[in-house]
Every structure is written in structure tokens, then in C-alpha cells.
Design a protein around this motif. Structure first.
Motif, PDB file in Angstrom:
ATOM      1  N   ILE A  46       6.370  69.258  64.515  1.00  0.00           N
ATOM      2  CA  ILE A  46       6.489  69.031  63.076  1.00  0.00           C
ATOM      3  C   ILE A  46       6.255  70.325  62.323  1.00  0.00           C
ATOM      4  N   ILE A  47       5.229  71.062  62.723  1.00  0.00           N
ATOM      5  CA  ILE A  47       4.901  72.308  62.030  1.00  0.00           C
ATOM      6  C   ILE A  47       6.043  73.309  62.142  1.00  0.00           C
ATOM      7  N   LYS A  48       6.649  73.427  63.323  1.00  0.00           N
ATOM      8  CA  LYS A  48       7.747  74.377  63.480  1.00  0.00           C
ATOM      9  C   LYS A  48       8.910  74.031  62.554  1.00  0.00           C
ATOM     10  N   LYS A  49       9.185  72.759  62.402  1.00  0.00           N
ATOM     11  CA  LYS A  49      10.301  72.344  61.560  1.00  0.00           C
ATOM     12  C   LYS A  49      10.016  72.564  60.079  1.00  0.00           C
ATOM     13  N   THR A  50       8.742  72.529  59.709  1.00  0.00           N
ATOM     14  CA  THR A  50       8.409  72.594  58.293  1.00  0.00           C
ATOM     15  C   THR A  50       7.564  73.813  57.937  1.00  0.00           C
ATOM     16  N   TYR A  51       7.527  74.826  58.797  1.00  0.00           N
ATOM     17  CA  TYR A  51       6.622  75.949  58.585  1.00  0.00           C
ATOM     18  C   TYR A  51       6.844  76.635  57.245  1.00  0.00           C
ATOM     19  N   SER A  52       8.089  76.761  56.822  1.00  0.00           N
ATOM     20  CA  SER A  52       8.337  77.413  55.546  1.00  0.00           C
ATOM     21  C   SER A  52       8.314  76.402  54.400  1.00  0.00           C
ATOM     22  N   ASN A  53       7.932  75.187  54.704  1.00  0.00           N
ATOM     23  CA  ASN A  53       7.789  74.152  53.701  1.00  0.00           C
ATOM     24  C   ASN A  53       6.573  74.479  52.838  1.00  0.00           C
ATOM     25  N   PRO A  54       6.703  74.433  51.522  1.00  0.00           N
ATOM     26  CA  PRO A  54       5.562  74.738  50.656  1.00  0.00           C
ATOM     27  C   PRO A  54       4.337  73.864  50.927  1.00  0.00           C
ATOM     28  N   MET A  55       4.517  72.636  51.388  1.00  0.00           N
ATOM     29  CA  MET A  55       3.363  71.773  51.667  1.00  0.00           C
ATOM     30  C   MET A  55       2.483  72.360  52.774  1.00  0.00           C
ATOM     31  N   MET A  56       3.081  73.088  53.699  1.00  0.00           N
ATOM     32  CA  MET A  56       2.288  73.717  54.750  1.00  0.00           C
ATOM     33  C   MET A  56       1.369  74.779  54.140  1.00  0.00           C
ATOM     34  N   GLU A  57       1.867  75.494  53.156  1.00  0.00           N
ATOM     35  CA  GLU A  57       1.044  76.476  52.462  1.00  0.00           C
ATOM     36  C   GLU A  57      -0.120  75.787  51.750  1.00  0.00           C
ATOM     37  N   PHE A  58       0.145  74.608  51.168  1.00  0.00           N
ATOM     38  CA  PHE A  58      -0.912  73.842  50.506  1.00  0.00           C
ATOM     39  C   PHE A  58      -2.026  73.512  51.492  1.00  0.00           C
ATOM     40  N   PHE A  59      -1.669  72.929  52.644  1.00  0.00           N
ATOM     41  CA  PHE A  59      -2.684  72.528  53.616  1.00  0.00           C
ATOM     42  C   PHE A  59      -3.399  73.730  54.217  1.00  0.00           C
ATOM     43  N   PHE A  60      -2.669  74.822  54.449  1.00  0.00           N
ATOM     44  CA  PHE A  60      -3.286  76.036  54.973  1.00  0.00           C
ATOM     45  C   PHE A  60      -4.356  76.542  54.008  1.00  0.00           C
ATOM     46  N   THR A  61      -4.000  76.639  52.737  1.00  0.00           N
ATOM     47  CA  THR A  61      -4.934  77.146  51.733  1.00  0.00           C
ATOM     48  C   THR A  61      -6.084  76.173  51.516  1.00  0.00           C
ATOM     49  N   ARG A  62      -5.771  74.910  51.310  1.00  0.00           N
ATOM     50  CA  ARG A  62      -6.803  73.900  51.060  1.00  0.00           C
ATOM     51  C   ARG A  62      -7.809  73.855  52.205  1.00  0.00           C
ATOM     52  N   ASN A  63      -7.311  73.797  53.437  1.00  0.00           N
ATOM     53  CA  ASN A  63      -8.195  73.663  54.590  1.00  0.00           C
ATOM     54  C   ASN A  63      -9.020  74.912  54.848  1.00  0.00           C
ATOM     55  N   ASN A  64      -8.449  76.077  54.614  1.00  0.00           N
ATOM     56  CA  ASN A  64      -9.234  77.305  54.755  1.00  0.00           C
ATOM     57  C   ASN A  64     -10.346  77.362  53.721  1.00  0.00           C
ATOM     58  N   LEU A  65     -10.068  76.928  52.500  1.00  0.00           N
ATOM     59  CA  LEU A  65     -11.109  76.923  51.471  1.00  0.00           C
ATOM     60  C   LEU A  65     -12.249  75.987  51.857  1.00  0.00           C
ATOM     61  N   ILE A  66     -11.918  74.816  52.395  1.00  0.00           N
ATOM     62  CA  ILE A  66     -12.953  73.885  52.872  1.00  0.00           C
ATOM     63  C   ILE A  66     -13.754  74.547  53.997  1.00  0.00           C
ATOM     64  N   MET A  67     -13.032  75.083  54.974  1.00  0.00           N
ATOM     65  CA  MET A  67     -13.659  75.646  56.170  1.00  0.00           C
ATOM     66  C   MET A  67     -14.567  76.823  55.826  1.00  0.00           C
ATOM     67  N   PHE A  68     -14.103  77.737  54.986  1.00  0.00           N
ATOM     68  CA  PHE A  68     -14.924  78.889  54.617  1.00  0.00           C
ATOM     69  C   PHE A  68     -16.175  78.433  53.874  1.00  0.00           C
ATOM     70  N   THR A  69     -15.989  77.500  52.931  1.00  0.00           N
ATOM     71  CA  THR A  69     -17.121  77.029  52.130  1.00  0.00           C
ATOM     72  C   THR A  69     -18.174  76.382  53.013  1.00  0.00           C
ATOM     73  N   LYS A  70     -17.763  75.612  53.993  1.00  0.00           N
ATOM     74  CA  LYS A  70     -18.706  74.931  54.878  1.00  0.00           C
ATOM     75  C   LYS A  70     -19.399  75.885  55.840  1.00  0.00           C
TER      76      LYS A  70
END
Length: 161
Positions: A46-70
Motif C-alpha cells: 500500500i505504501i509503495k502505491k501511495t508513497y507520493s500521496n499527500p496523506m502519507m506526508e500527513f501520517f509521517f509528520t503527525r506520527n513523528n511529532l507524537i514519537m518525538f514528543t513522547k
């Protein structure tokens, strides 16, 4: 794994395994891999098919912010979180211009807003990680989890071709 509280239910796509390994290392345990093993991961297709999909950028950014904060110590959080946001902003603007899709910018904003709305929940998780799980200083983990220098350089590798 149980002592590190397992996978974070707020993660959906991307970075969940990094977050889990980071907390396992913070607890002082080892994370092992078996290079000869074979894993079939449906999500990767799924990720390979949608890697340039803007939603992937959303989850990458959102999840990194959670992970760094924790997971980062307070000192490193103050040091690296603003840099991450700044670099993601540059990469996002580049991706939006290159793909002629302004949705990238909206989703970066959405990822940051999601984290602000859920900040109390993330700070509760942070408190648990820092008080109950952390047995190892960040400096001992540099190179294992996220080397800030390598991570920041990787953010400069722009995503859209």
C-alpha cells in the motif's frame, strides 16, 4: 515489549515500529533482527502505491511529532522538534510546488493541528515514557533509533520525483 507498552494506538501507517523500538531501547532492552527471516507485510504494498500521496506526508509528520514528543528527553525535544517542523515545512512546500498539489500544505497544517489538539494525551504518554520506561539516556541511543543529524539530513531528501 509489554514493559514498553506495545504499539501506540494513535499511530496509523508509518513510524509505529520505530516508536516501539525506541521505547524498548529506552527501557534498556535490546531489539534484535534476524536478517534471514522473511516477512510479508501487506502494508508495504500500500505504501509503495501511495508513497507520493499527500496523506502519507500527513501520517509521517503527525506520527513523528507524537514519537518525538513522547520519547526524546526534554533537552533533545526542545533542540530537535523545531528543526523537524522547519524541515518538514520546507519539504512540504517543495512537494506541493513540484507536484502542483497544494493539499500537501494543508495536510502538514492538519498534522500539526492534530498534535496540538491531542497534546494533553501525548503529554500523558510522554510522562509515562519518561518516568516509567526510560532507563537509558538519549546519548546512548544515538545511531540506534534516530540520530538527529542523520534524521535531519534525511529530511532534506525531497520526496516527489
Amino acid at each position: 515489549m509489554r514493559k514498553s507498552e506495545g504499539f501506540d494506538g494513535d499511530f496509523f501507517l508509518l513510524r509505529d515500529e520505530v516508536d516501539l523500538c525506541w521505547r524498548i531501547w529506552l527501557h534498556g532492552f535490546k531489539v534484535l533482527s534476524i536478517p534471514s527471516s522473511i516477512v510479508y507485510h501487506y502494508g508495504s504494498a500500500i505504501i509503495k502505491k501511495t508513497y507520493s500521496n499527500p496523506m502519507m506526508e500527513f501520517f509521517f509528520t503527525r506520527n513523528n511529532l507524537i514519537m518525538f514528543t513522547k520519547n526524546y528527553s526534554s533537552t533533545n525535544l526542545v533542540k530537535y522538534l523545531p528543526l523537524f517542523i522547519l524541515l518538514r515545512t520546507f519539504v512540504t512546500i517543495y512537494n506541493a510546488l513540484k507536484s502542483k498539489n497544494p493539499k500537501y500544505i494543508k495536510l502538514l497544517f492538519d498534522a500539526i493541528v492534530w498534535n496540538l489538539i491531542n497534546l494533553k494525551k501525548t503529554l500523558i504518554k510522554r510522562w509515562r515514557v519518561q518516568k516509567s520506561i526510560r532507563r537509558v539516556r538519549d546519548e546512548e541511543l544515538i545511531g540506534r533509533v534516530i540520530s538527529p543529524k542523520i534524521f535531519l539530513i534525511s529530511q532534506l531528501k525531497l520526496r516527489v520525483k
